[in-house]
Motif scaffolding. Structure first.
Motif, PDB file in Angstrom:
ATOM      1  N   THR A  89      34.279  37.343  32.426  1.00 50.73           N
ATOM      2  CA  THR A  89      35.499  38.141  32.262  1.00 50.73           C
ATOM      3  C   THR A  89      35.572  39.259  33.298  1.00 50.73           C
ATOM      4  O   THR A  89      36.661  39.631  33.740  1.00 50.73           O
ATOM      5  CB  THR A  89      35.625  38.727  30.841  1.00 50.73           C
ATOM      6  N   GLY A  90      34.443  39.782  33.706  1.00 43.97           N
ATOM      7  CA  GLY A  90      34.441  40.802  34.748  1.00 43.97           C
ATOM      8  C   GLY A  90      34.978  40.272  36.064  1.00 43.97           C
ATOM      9  O   GLY A  90      35.795  40.916  36.726  1.00 43.97           O
ATOM     10  N   GLU A  91      34.524  39.089  36.443  1.00 39.33           N
ATOM     11  CA  GLU A  91      35.019  38.479  37.683  1.00 39.33           C
ATOM     12  C   GLU A  91      36.527  38.276  37.630  1.00 39.33           C
ATOM     13  O   GLU A  91      37.237  38.464  38.616  1.00 39.33           O
ATOM     14  CB  GLU A  91      34.329  37.142  37.939  1.00 39.33           C
ATOM     15  N   VAL A  98      40.188  56.961  38.019  1.00 37.18           N
ATOM     16  CA  VAL A  98      39.410  56.221  37.024  1.00 37.18           C
ATOM     17  C   VAL A  98      37.976  56.119  37.543  1.00 37.18           C
ATOM     18  O   VAL A  98      37.746  55.718  38.685  1.00 37.18           O
ATOM     19  CB  VAL A  98      39.990  54.810  36.780  1.00 37.18           C
ATOM     20  N   PHE A  99      37.050  56.529  36.679  1.00 40.70           N
ATOM     21  CA  PHE A  99      35.627  56.413  36.968  1.00 40.70           C
ATOM     22  C   PHE A  99      35.071  55.429  35.950  1.00 40.70           C
ATOM     23  O   PHE A  99      35.058  55.721  34.758  1.00 40.70           O
ATOM     24  CB  PHE A  99      34.933  57.775  36.821  1.00 40.70           C
ATOM     25  N   ALA A 100      34.656  54.267  36.396  1.00 34.66           N
ATOM     26  CA  ALA A 100      34.262  53.194  35.484  1.00 34.66           C
ATOM     27  C   ALA A 100      32.813  52.789  35.734  1.00 34.66           C
ATOM     28  O   ALA A 100      32.504  52.117  36.707  1.00 34.66           O
ATOM     29  CB  ALA A 100      35.193  52.000  35.659  1.00 34.66           C
ATOM     30  N   ALA A 101      31.947  53.226  34.834  1.00 35.82           N
ATOM     31  CA  ALA A 101      30.535  52.853  34.900  1.00 35.82           C
ATOM     32  C   ALA A 101      30.361  51.535  34.164  1.00 35.82           C
ATOM     33  O   ALA A 101      30.911  51.352  33.082  1.00 35.82           O
ATOM     34  CB  ALA A 101      29.683  53.927  34.245  1.00 35.82           C
ATOM     35  N   GLU A 126      18.452  40.789  27.238  1.00 38.89           N
ATOM     36  CA  GLU A 126      17.497  40.053  26.406  1.00 38.89           C
ATOM     37  C   GLU A 126      18.133  38.901  25.632  1.00 38.89           C
ATOM     38  O   GLU A 126      17.509  37.878  25.419  1.00 38.89           O
ATOM     39  CB  GLU A 126      16.829  41.006  25.417  1.00 38.89           C
ATOM     40  N   ASN A 127      19.375  39.080  25.205  1.00 37.49           N
ATOM     41  CA  ASN A 127      20.042  38.038  24.422  1.00 37.49           C
ATOM     42  C   ASN A 127      20.684  36.966  25.312  1.00 37.49           C
ATOM     43  O   ASN A 127      21.512  36.196  24.854  1.00 37.49           O
ATOM     44  CB  ASN A 127      21.079  38.654  23.489  1.00 37.49           C
ATOM     45  N   LYS A 128      20.347  36.941  26.580  1.00 29.96           N
ATOM     46  CA  LYS A 128      20.835  35.984  27.582  1.00 29.96           C
ATOM     47  C   LYS A 128      22.276  36.256  28.017  1.00 29.96           C
ATOM     48  O   LYS A 128      22.860  35.478  28.755  1.00 29.96           O
ATOM     49  CB  LYS A 128      20.725  34.518  27.089  1.00 29.96           C
ATOM     50  N   ARG A 129      22.857  37.372  27.558  1.00 25.88           N
ATOM     51  CA  ARG A 129      24.201  37.750  27.977  1.00 25.88           C
ATOM     52  C   ARG A 129      24.100  38.370  29.363  1.00 25.88           C
ATOM     53  O   ARG A 129      23.187  39.148  29.651  1.00 25.88           O
ATOM     54  CB  ARG A 129      24.794  38.759  26.980  1.00 25.88           C
ATOM     55  N   GLU A 130      25.027  38.001  30.228  1.00 24.06           N
ATOM     56  CA  GLU A 130      25.039  38.530  31.587  1.00 24.06           C
ATOM     57  C   GLU A 130      26.265  39.416  31.766  1.00 24.06           C
ATOM     58  O   GLU A 130      27.391  38.991  31.506  1.00 24.06           O
ATOM     59  CB  GLU A 130      25.068  37.389  32.607  1.00 24.06           C
ATOM     60  N   THR A 131      26.047  40.657  32.188  1.00 23.22           N
ATOM     61  CA  THR A 131      27.165  41.564  32.400  1.00 23.22           C
ATOM     62  C   THR A 131      27.456  41.705  33.888  1.00 23.22           C
ATOM     63  O   THR A 131      26.590  41.526  34.746  1.00 23.22           O
ATOM     64  CB  THR A 131      26.910  42.938  31.755  1.00 23.22           C
ATOM     65  N   TYR A 132      28.715  42.043  34.170  1.00 17.55           N
ATOM     66  CA  TYR A 132      29.283  41.972  35.519  1.00 17.55           C
ATOM     67  C   TYR A 132      28.888  43.124  36.439  1.00 17.55           C
ATOM     68  O   TYR A 132      28.695  42.937  37.632  1.00 17.55           O
ATOM     69  CB  TYR A 132      30.805  41.888  35.403  1.00 17.55           C
ATOM     70  N   GLY A 133      28.799  44.322  35.931  1.00 20.25           N
ATOM     71  CA  GLY A 133      28.517  45.459  36.803  1.00 20.25           C
ATOM     72  C   GLY A 133      29.741  45.864  37.601  1.00 20.25           C
ATOM     73  O   GLY A 133      30.854  45.856  37.094  1.00 20.25           O
ATOM     74  N   HIS A 134      29.536  46.210  38.854  1.00 20.54           N
ATOM     75  CA  HIS A 134      30.613  46.614  39.760  1.00 20.54           C
ATOM     76  C   HIS A 134      31.311  47.888  39.288  1.00 20.54           C
ATOM     77  O   HIS A 134      32.536  47.932  39.133  1.00 20.54           O
ATOM     78  CB  HIS A 134      31.612  45.481  39.985  1.00 20.54           C
ATOM     79  N   SER A 135      30.523  48.939  39.061  1.00 21.09           N
ATOM     80  CA  SER A 135      31.110  50.234  38.730  1.00 21.09           C
ATOM     81  C   SER A 135      32.136  50.594  39.797  1.00 21.09           C
ATOM     82  O   SER A 135      31.971  50.247  40.973  1.00 21.09           O
ATOM     83  CB  SER A 135      30.026  51.307  38.674  1.00 21.09           C
ATOM     84  N   GLU A 190      32.697  51.169  45.072  1.00 22.79           N
ATOM     85  CA  GLU A 190      32.326  50.075  44.164  1.00 22.79           C
ATOM     86  C   GLU A 190      30.831  49.838  44.224  1.00 22.79           C
ATOM     87  O   GLU A 190      30.250  49.782  45.308  1.00 22.79           O
ATOM     88  CB  GLU A 190      33.067  48.793  44.532  1.00 22.79           C
ATOM     89  N   GLY A 191      30.256  49.709  43.043  1.00 20.67           N
ATOM     90  CA  GLY A 191      28.854  49.353  42.958  1.00 20.67           C
ATOM     91  C   GLY A 191      28.692  47.843  42.988  1.00 20.67           C
ATOM     92  O   GLY A 191      29.643  47.103  43.233  1.00 20.67           O
ATOM     93  N   ASP A 192      27.488  47.396  42.706  1.00 20.11           N
ATOM     94  CA  ASP A 192      27.211  45.966  42.683  1.00 20.11           C
ATOM     95  C   ASP A 192      26.540  45.677  41.353  1.00 20.11           C
ATOM     96  O   ASP A 192      26.826  46.330  40.362  1.00 20.11           O
ATOM     97  CB  ASP A 192      26.313  45.606  43.868  1.00 20.11           C
ATOM     98  N   VAL A 193      25.620  44.735  41.316  1.00 18.48           N
ATOM     99  CA  VAL A 193      24.918  44.422  40.076  1.00 18.48           C
ATOM    100  C   VAL A 193      23.575  45.137  39.980  1.00 18.48           C
ATOM    101  O   VAL A 193      22.956  45.146  38.921  1.00 18.48           O
ATOM    102  CB  VAL A 193      24.727  42.895  39.895  1.00 18.48           C
ATOM    103  N   GLU A 194      23.137  45.745  41.053  1.00 14.40           N
ATOM    104  CA  GLU A 194      21.880  46.486  41.047  1.00 14.40           C
ATOM    105  C   GLU A 194      22.130  47.917  40.580  1.00 14.40           C
ATOM    106  O   GLU A 194      23.193  48.478  40.848  1.00 14.40           O
ATOM    107  CB  GLU A 194      21.266  46.501  42.448  1.00 14.40           C
ATOM    108  N   PRO A 195      21.177  48.527  39.897  1.00 13.78           N
ATOM    109  CA  PRO A 195      21.338  49.935  39.505  1.00 13.78           C
ATOM    110  C   PRO A 195      21.553  50.808  40.739  1.00 13.78           C
ATOM    111  O   PRO A 195      20.971  50.569  41.796  1.00 13.78           O
ATOM    112  CB  PRO A 195      20.017  50.276  38.822  1.00 13.78           C
ATOM    113  N   GLY A 196      22.405  51.794  40.598  1.00 13.57           N
ATOM    114  CA  GLY A 196      22.649  52.680  41.724  1.00 13.57           C
ATOM    115  C   GLY A 196      23.679  53.733  41.402  1.00 13.57           C
ATOM    116  O   GLY A 196      24.150  53.842  40.265  1.00 13.57           O
ATOM    117  N   ILE A 197      24.030  54.483  42.398  1.00 11.98           N
ATOM    118  CA  ILE A 197      25.009  55.557  42.284  1.00 11.98           C
ATOM    119  C   ILE A 197      26.104  55.288  43.302  1.00 11.98           C
ATOM    120  O   ILE A 197      25.820  54.945  44.458  1.00 11.98           O
ATOM    121  CB  ILE A 197      24.363  56.923  42.576  1.00 11.98           C
TER     122      ILE A 197
END
Length: 112
Positions: free
Chosen positions: A9-11, A29-32, A39-48, A60-67
């Motif tokens: 859904t994120g894509e 808009v600031f969207a984190a 752990e439950n095998k759910r994959e989230t999109y990221g892209h803050s 725009e962020g990516d899928v890796e943690p960052g600022i």
């Protein structure tokens, strides 16, 4: 706007929904967003995202943690709001007493 959209859904919706929120409100808009495989095998999109009031993506962020950071010009809020006529149509409103008004409305509410 914190979020945890699934990858699918994120894509499909993440960017367009957040750009729409910025445009319709004339706000920054600031969207984190959470990202990765959980752990439950759910994959989230990221892209803050950081989006300006005209809907332009400033960072725009990516899928890796960052600022992510962007230069914000508060004057853009007023500029965007003046450019969208519907944002000029705001009216004050009040909440009426639900028991006031024509008798037929009381019947609709089941008070007969």
């Amino acid at each position: 706007m914190p979020s945890a959209f699934t990858r699918k859904t994120g894509e499909a919706h993440w960017h367009v929904l957040l750009r729409s929120r910025a445009i319709e409100t004339g706000c920054f808009v600031f969207a984190a967003a959470q990202a990765g495989l959980h752990e439950n095998k759910r994959e989230t999109y990221g892209h803050s995202l950081i989006i300006d009031p005209w809907g332009e993506i400033l960072a725009e962020g990516d899928v890796e943690p960052g600022i992510i950071m962007a230069t914000i010009d508060p004057a853009k809020v007023e500029t965007a709001r003046r450019a969208i006529p519907s944002l000029q149509h705001g009216r004050r409103f009040g909440v009426a007493d639900p028991k006031a008004g024509p008798d037929h409305l009381h019947l609709v509410r089941g008070s007969a």
